[in-house]
Design a protein around this motif. Structure first.
Motif, PDB file in Angstrom:
ATOM      1  N   LEU A  61       0.817  -1.204   0.000  1.00 42.13           N
ATOM      2  CA  LEU A  61       0.000   0.000   0.000  1.00 42.13           C
ATOM      3  C   LEU A  61       0.856   1.263   0.000  1.00 42.13           C
ATOM      4  O   LEU A  61       0.518   2.252  -0.657  1.00 42.13           O
ATOM      5  N   LYS A  62       1.953   1.241   0.745  1.00 44.49           N
ATOM      6  CA  LYS A  62       2.841   2.404   0.756  1.00 44.49           C
ATOM      7  C   LYS A  62       3.457   2.635  -0.624  1.00 44.49           C
ATOM      8  O   LYS A  62       3.557   3.783  -1.087  1.00 44.49           O
ATOM      9  N   ALA A  63       3.873   1.544  -1.281  1.00 45.05           N
ATOM     10  CA  ALA A  63       4.448   1.677  -2.618  1.00 45.05           C
ATOM     11  C   ALA A  63       3.397   2.196  -3.604  1.00 45.05           C
ATOM     12  O   ALA A  63       3.689   3.062  -4.449  1.00 45.05           O
ATOM     13  N   PHE A  68       0.946   6.646  -6.794  1.00 45.11           N
ATOM     14  CA  PHE A  68      -0.223   7.467  -7.104  1.00 45.11           C
ATOM     15  C   PHE A  68       0.055   8.947  -6.841  1.00 45.11           C
ATOM     16  O   PHE A  68      -0.348   9.813  -7.634  1.00 45.11           O
ATOM     17  N   GLU A  69       0.729   9.245  -5.736  1.00 45.08           N
ATOM     18  CA  GLU A  69       1.031  10.649  -5.442  1.00 45.08           C
ATOM     19  C   GLU A  69       1.955  11.255  -6.495  1.00 45.08           C
ATOM     20  O   GLU A  69       1.840  12.442  -6.822  1.00 45.08           O
ATOM     21  N   ASP A  70       2.875  10.440  -7.012  1.00 43.26           N
ATOM     22  CA  ASP A  70       3.730  10.942  -8.093  1.00 43.26           C
ATOM     23  C   ASP A  70       2.888  11.328  -9.305  1.00 43.26           C
ATOM     24  O   ASP A  70       3.130  12.373  -9.931  1.00 43.26           O
ATOM     25  N   SER A  71       1.899  10.502  -9.627  1.00 41.30           N
ATOM     26  CA  SER A  71       1.021  10.823 -10.758  1.00 41.30           C
ATOM     27  C   SER A  71       0.128  12.012 -10.437  1.00 41.30           C
ATOM     28  O   SER A  71      -0.113  12.871 -11.293  1.00 41.30           O
ATOM     29  N   TRP A  73       0.624  14.570  -8.333  1.00 37.76           N
ATOM     30  CA  TRP A  73       1.328  15.845  -8.257  1.00 37.76           C
ATOM     31  C   TRP A  73       2.212  16.108  -9.477  1.00 37.76           C
ATOM     32  O   TRP A  73       3.017  17.042  -9.475  1.00 37.76           O
ATOM     33  N   SER A  74       2.064  15.328 -10.513  1.00 36.45           N
ATOM     34  CA  SER A  74       2.878  15.526 -11.713  1.00 36.45           C
ATOM     35  C   SER A  74       2.435  16.736 -12.525  1.00 36.45           C
ATOM     36  O   SER A  74       3.149  17.165 -13.435  1.00 36.45           O
ATOM     37  N   GLY A  75       1.274  17.269 -12.229  1.00 36.45           N
ATOM     38  CA  GLY A  75       0.782  18.436 -12.948  1.00 36.45           C
ATOM     39  C   GLY A  75      -0.156  18.117 -14.085  1.00 36.45           C
ATOM     40  O   GLY A  75      -0.642  19.022 -14.773  1.00 36.45           O
ATOM     41  N   GLY A  76      -0.441  16.853 -14.314  1.00 41.25           N
ATOM     42  CA  GLY A  76      -1.361  16.479 -15.381  1.00 41.25           C
ATOM     43  C   GLY A  76      -2.810  16.751 -15.004  1.00 41.25           C
ATOM     44  O   GLY A  76      -3.135  16.966 -13.826  1.00 41.25           O
ATOM     45  N   PRO A  77      -3.708  16.737 -15.974  1.00 42.69           N
ATOM     46  CA  PRO A  77      -5.131  16.985 -15.690  1.00 42.69           C
ATOM     47  C   PRO A  77      -5.705  15.908 -14.770  1.00 42.69           C
ATOM     48  O   PRO A  77      -5.440  14.714 -14.934  1.00 42.69           O
ATOM     49  N   LEU A  78      -6.507  16.342 -13.791  1.00 42.87           N
ATOM     50  CA  LEU A  78      -7.122  15.398 -12.870  1.00 42.87           C
ATOM     51  C   LEU A  78      -8.138  14.508 -13.568  1.00 42.87           C
ATOM     52  O   LEU A  78      -8.347  13.359 -13.174  1.00 42.87           O
TER      53      LEU A  78
END
Length: 241
Positions: A61-63, A68-71, A73-78
């Motif tokens: 779950l941590k991995a 998911f957080e990398d995706s 906060w990557s700046g892409g559209p939600l």
């Protein structure tokens, strides 16, 4: 007289248990003590299964949360991220995100409905909070069993200890002899039952404390993400007003 002493010693030696291994002590134990031992062994095995499963799951779950957080906060559209993970969330954090986006789309997509910003924001926060709680309930499953074993196993082992000592006293009363050969089997059973109780309880207590701490940290991480995502949606509501 000398022959009688020799015969008594030989009888005592023959009465001593020949197998002092754990398996031998189990086979020679009283049926009630055997039941106690079996319960403790089964409880210990089940505890270790839970511990291994929880440790592996929390690592996974941590991995998944990191990915998911990398995706996120990557700046892409939600909306694109929602299309990717919204239908089948693979972890609790993506499930929280999907719940918030689903409520956002459901409310914003209703034609002819004028929704207050405060009401929509409250619903989104409530939906995400419910999702966090539901996911944590799934993660915490079987933790109560660890706590129960950790608190009760020593007393269950103590019951086996008391019963084994009672057998020893009964043997003393029956033979009217305090020879070690008479009391040793019951004492050995009693000590073995106590040892099994500790073997079951100590890992359960240590694992419960460690896993509970990790789950609390993960729950705090989900709450923090929920608050941050709610703040992002709130800003979008203000910009759209």
């Amino acid at each position: 007289m000398e022959n009688r002493i020799v015969d008594s010693v030989a009888a005592g030696a023959s009465a001593m248990p020949h197998d002092l291994t754990p398996w031998g002590l189990f086979l020679q134990a009283d049926p009630i003590v055997k039941t106690v031992m079996l319960l403790l062994v089964l409880a210990s095995i089940w505890c270790w299964a839970i511990i291994i499963d929880k440790v592996r799951r929390l690592r996974r779950l941590k991995a998944q949360a990191d990915a998911f957080e990398d995706s996120f906060w990557s700046g892409g559209p939600l909306d694109d991220l929602y299309e990717e993970v919204g239908k089948r969330p693979q972890d609790p954090m993506s499930a929280v995100f999907a719940a918030g986006m689903r409520e956002w789309r459901r409310s914003a997509g209703r034609p002819g409905v004028v929704d207050s910003r405060g009401g929509l924001q409250q619903r989104i926060e409530r939906v995400m909070a419910v999702t966090v709680g539901r996911e944590l309930v799934q993660i915490e499953r079987y933790m109560t069993f660890l706590a129960s074993v950790g608190s009760t196993a020593p007393f269950i082992g103590l019951f086996g200890t008391v019963w084994g000592i009672m057998n020893s006293f009964a043997a003393i009363a029956g033979t009217k002899s305090t020879n070690l050969a008479v009391v040793a089997p019951g004492i050995a059973e009693a000590l073995f039952a106590t040892a099994l109780g500790l073997v079951a309880a100590i890992p359960a207590v240590l694992a419960y404390n460690k896993i509970s701490s990790d789950i609390n940290k993960y729950g705090a991480r989900l709450d923090a993400f929920s608050s941050e995502f709610g703040a992002i949606l709130s800003r979008q509501l203000e910009e759209a007003a």
